[in-house]
Design a protein around this motif. Structure first.
Motif, PDB file in Angstrom:
ATOM      1  N   ILE A 173       0.803  -1.336   0.010  1.00 34.01           N
ATOM      2  CA  ILE A 173       0.066   0.091  -0.035  1.00 34.01           C
ATOM      3  C   ILE A 173       0.804   1.195   0.099  1.00 34.01           C
ATOM      4  CG2 ILE A 173      -1.750   1.366   1.196  1.00 34.01           C
ATOM      5  CD1 ILE A 173      -2.727  -1.516   2.367  1.00 34.01           C
ATOM      6  N   VAL A 174       1.913   1.307   0.711  1.00 31.09           N
ATOM      7  CA  VAL A 174       2.817   2.249   0.929  1.00 31.09           C
ATOM      8  C   VAL A 174       3.407   2.706  -0.542  1.00 31.09           C
ATOM      9  CG1 VAL A 174       4.913   3.171   1.750  1.00 31.09           C
ATOM     10  CG2 VAL A 174       3.377   1.796   3.267  1.00 31.09           C
ATOM     11  N   ALA A 175       3.856   1.547  -1.145  1.00 27.53           N
ATOM     12  CA  ALA A 175       4.311   1.533  -2.514  1.00 27.53           C
ATOM     13  C   ALA A 175       3.461   2.321  -3.599  1.00 27.53           C
ATOM     14  CB  ALA A 175       4.865   0.380  -3.009  1.00 27.53           C
ATOM     15  N   GLU A 176       2.227   1.832  -3.532  1.00 27.30           N
ATOM     16  CA  GLU A 176       1.290   2.258  -4.580  1.00 27.30           C
ATOM     17  C   GLU A 176       0.830   3.770  -3.853  1.00 27.30           C
ATOM     18  OE1 GLU A 176      -1.241  -0.814  -6.242  1.00 27.30           O
ATOM     19  OE2 GLU A 176      -1.303  -1.521  -4.275  1.00 27.30           O
ATOM     20  N   HIS A 177       0.738   4.208  -2.862  1.00 27.44           N
ATOM     21  CA  HIS A 177      -0.172   5.099  -2.492  1.00 27.44           C
ATOM     22  C   HIS A 177       0.579   6.432  -1.508  1.00 27.44           C
ATOM     23  CE1 HIS A 177      -3.598   3.304  -4.296  1.00 27.44           C
ATOM     24  NE2 HIS A 177      -3.550   2.433  -3.694  1.00 27.44           N
ATOM     25  N   ALA A 178       1.670   6.033  -0.888  1.00 32.36           N
ATOM     26  CA  ALA A 178       2.117   7.026  -0.106  1.00 32.36           C
ATOM     27  C   ALA A 178       3.285   7.879  -0.345  1.00 32.36           C
ATOM     28  CB  ALA A 178       2.559   6.255   1.057  1.00 32.36           C
ATOM     29  N   GLN A 179       3.394   8.897   0.252  1.00 27.50           N
ATOM     30  CA  GLN A 179       4.496   9.911   0.049  1.00 27.50           C
ATOM     31  C   GLN A 179       5.321   9.702   1.271  1.00 27.50           C
ATOM     32  OE1 GLN A 179       1.338  11.483  -0.840  1.00 27.50           O
ATOM     33  NE2 GLN A 179       2.048  10.503  -2.885  1.00 27.50           N
ATOM     34  N   VAL A 180       4.885   9.192   2.323  1.00 29.57           N
ATOM     35  CA  VAL A 180       5.728   9.098   3.596  1.00 29.57           C
ATOM     36  C   VAL A 180       5.343   7.475   4.123  1.00 29.57           C
ATOM     37  CG1 VAL A 180       6.265   9.944   5.756  1.00 29.57           C
ATOM     38  CG2 VAL A 180       5.437  11.440   3.919  1.00 29.57           C
ATOM     39  N   TRP A 181       6.381   7.008   4.639  1.00 27.34           N
ATOM     40  CA  TRP A 181       6.115   5.517   5.306  1.00 27.34           C
ATOM     41  C   TRP A 181       6.486   5.697   6.512  1.00 27.34           C
ATOM     42  CZ3 TRP A 181      10.294   1.564   6.314  1.00 27.34           C
ATOM     43  CH2 TRP A 181       9.603   0.313   7.350  1.00 27.34           C
ATOM     44  N   HIS A 182       5.735   5.597   7.728  1.00 34.66           N
ATOM     45  CA  HIS A 182       6.183   5.597   9.088  1.00 34.66           C
ATOM     46  C   HIS A 182       6.361   4.323   9.887  1.00 34.66           C
ATOM     47  CE1 HIS A 182       6.570   7.803  12.912  1.00 34.66           C
ATOM     48  NE2 HIS A 182       5.980   6.781  13.558  1.00 34.66           N
ATOM     49  N   SER A 183       7.415   4.160  10.597  1.00 34.71           N
ATOM     50  CA  SER A 183       7.729   3.026  11.193  1.00 34.71           C
ATOM     51  C   SER A 183       8.288   3.157  12.627  1.00 34.71           C
ATOM     52  CB  SER A 183       8.742   2.176  10.181  1.00 34.71           C
ATOM     53  OG  SER A 183       9.466   1.116  10.934  1.00 34.71           O
ATOM     54  N   PHE A 184       7.952   2.194  13.342  1.00 33.19           N
ATOM     55  CA  PHE A 184       8.766   2.167  14.571  1.00 33.19           C
ATOM     56  C   PHE A 184       9.920   1.115  14.794  1.00 33.19           C
ATOM     57  CE2 PHE A 184       4.490   3.940  15.501  1.00 33.19           C
ATOM     58  CZ  PHE A 184       4.880   5.012  16.227  1.00 33.19           C
ATOM     59  N   THR A 185      10.548   0.966  13.753  1.00 26.27           N
ATOM     60  CA  THR A 185      11.604  -0.145  13.491  1.00 26.27           C
ATOM     61  C   THR A 185      12.862   0.547  13.518  1.00 26.27           C
ATOM     62  OG1 THR A 185      11.246  -0.317  11.327  1.00 26.27           O
ATOM     63  CG2 THR A 185      10.054  -1.827  12.711  1.00 26.27           C
ATOM     64  N   ALA A 186      13.965  -0.261  13.675  1.00 23.06           N
ATOM     65  CA  ALA A 186      15.381   0.410  13.728  1.00 23.06           C
ATOM     66  C   ALA A 186      16.214  -0.860  13.201  1.00 23.06           C
ATOM     67  CB  ALA A 186      15.660   1.153  14.699  1.00 23.06           C
ATOM     68  N   GLY A 187      17.559  -0.352  13.095  1.00 28.17           N
ATOM     69  CA  GLY A 187      18.701  -1.169  12.702  1.00 28.17           C
ATOM     70  C   GLY A 187      18.372  -2.171  11.487  1.00 28.17           C
ATOM     71  N   GLU A 188      18.843  -3.352  11.929  1.00 26.93           N
ATOM     72  CA  GLU A 188      18.635  -4.293  10.581  1.00 26.93           C
ATOM     73  C   GLU A 188      17.048  -4.821  10.220  1.00 26.93           C
ATOM     74  OE1 GLU A 188      20.423  -7.987  11.902  1.00 26.93           O
ATOM     75  OE2 GLU A 188      22.549  -7.077  11.759  1.00 26.93           O
ATOM     76  N   GLU A 189      16.268  -4.517  11.182  1.00 28.18           N
ATOM     77  CA  GLU A 189      14.967  -4.742  11.054  1.00 28.18           C
ATOM     78  C   GLU A 189      14.334  -3.639   9.850  1.00 28.18           C
ATOM     79  OE1 GLU A 189      10.225  -5.418  12.957  1.00 28.18           O
ATOM     80  OE2 GLU A 189      11.959  -4.744  14.109  1.00 28.18           O
TER      81      GLU A 189
END
Length: 273
Positions: A173-189
């Protein structure tokens, strides 16, 4: 990975819980005066932590008030729950707040997860998969409604932020529609999920550089430790490609003391880029 060229931005999520609106309004004023780039709230009906029946206020009516109160910062929900409103209605609400703010809205949106909201307000909870399918179906309807509205949004388009890290559905969905992707991950993940996002972008024919990577930060102190310094927490994320950094603060005081260091770090990083 190539370091992004877009500027670093700092956001604050003013969680609309355990506070009066006067306290929240004051926090929005202080955040803008502090120099943050974007102010978010969230789209829930009950507190997420603390007293579960404590004071809590609604998301989108608050965004409209912030749009009048503020003059510079961008505004949005981190994130709107797709399940709570008809997509056409949500598109119209977003269009209206975009006009009130003179083009400063970010439409943060996700599939929803807080079951109490659904149960108390009479929405069908479904499954994580069904809610993501509903979000995927809603996004084209929202964008189509923006094209039909009179007047159309100030921004063309209103930037869409999608929150969540599911690799098969959410990142598609991000790839198709978003200008921003928000995540709470870090590092290798985080590095792995960015690679998955790039794969989805290839599938849908999207340049991944069009999508800003946004990360939640500043929350490492919830277990009793002091939050990490901006350079210590932000630099590894920046090196992976993130350029937007947002921290959450709760009522009643909405303490912004740690945000100032992030604003200074932003200015230092941007001056060197």
């Amino acid at each position: 990975m190539t370091t992004p060229t877009r500027p670093v931005t700092i956001g604050v999520q003013l969680q609309p819980q355990h506070a009066t609106y006067a306290q929240i309004r004051d926090a929005a004023r202080r955040a803008e005066d502090l120099g943050v780039d974007v102010i978010y709230n969230w789209d829930h009906f009950y507190p997420l932590y603390g007293d579960p029946d404590g004071a809590h206020l609604e998301c989108w009516t608050m965004l409209a008030a912030w749009a009048e109160q503020t003059s510079r910062v961008r505004l949005g929900a981190l994130v709107t729950c797709n399940s709570y409103r008809n997509p056409e209605l949500l598109a119209d609400m977003a269009r209206t707040v975009d006009h009130i703010s003179d083009g400063r809205l970010v439409l943060g949106i996700g599939s929803g997860w807080f079951e109490r909201d659904y149960d108390e307000y009479g929405y069908e909870f479904g499954t994580a998969g069904s809610r993501l399918d509903d979000l995927a179906a809603a996004m084209p309807r929202i964008k189509d409604r923006w094209r039909k509205l009179n007047p159309r949004p100030v921004q063309d388009p209103i930037p869409v932020l999608v929150g969540g890290g599911g690799e098969r559905k959410t990142l598609r969905i991000v790839a198709e529609h978003a200008q921003v992707w928000h995540s709470f991950t870090a590092g290798e993940e985080l590095a792995h999920k960015i690679e998955v996002l790039h794969q989805h972008c290839t599938t849908v024919g999207r340049d991944p550089q069009e999508i800003e990577i946004s990360c939640g930060v500043g929350g490492r102190g919830r277990d009793g430790r002091e939050p990490l310094a901006p350079e210590e927490e932000g630099r590894p994320l920046l090196d992976l490609g993130a350029t937007a950094f947002t921290m959450g603060v709760s009522g009643p005081d909405h303490d912004l003391s740690h945000v100032e260091a992030w604003v200074r770090w932003r200015d230092e990083v941007n001056a060197d880029r």
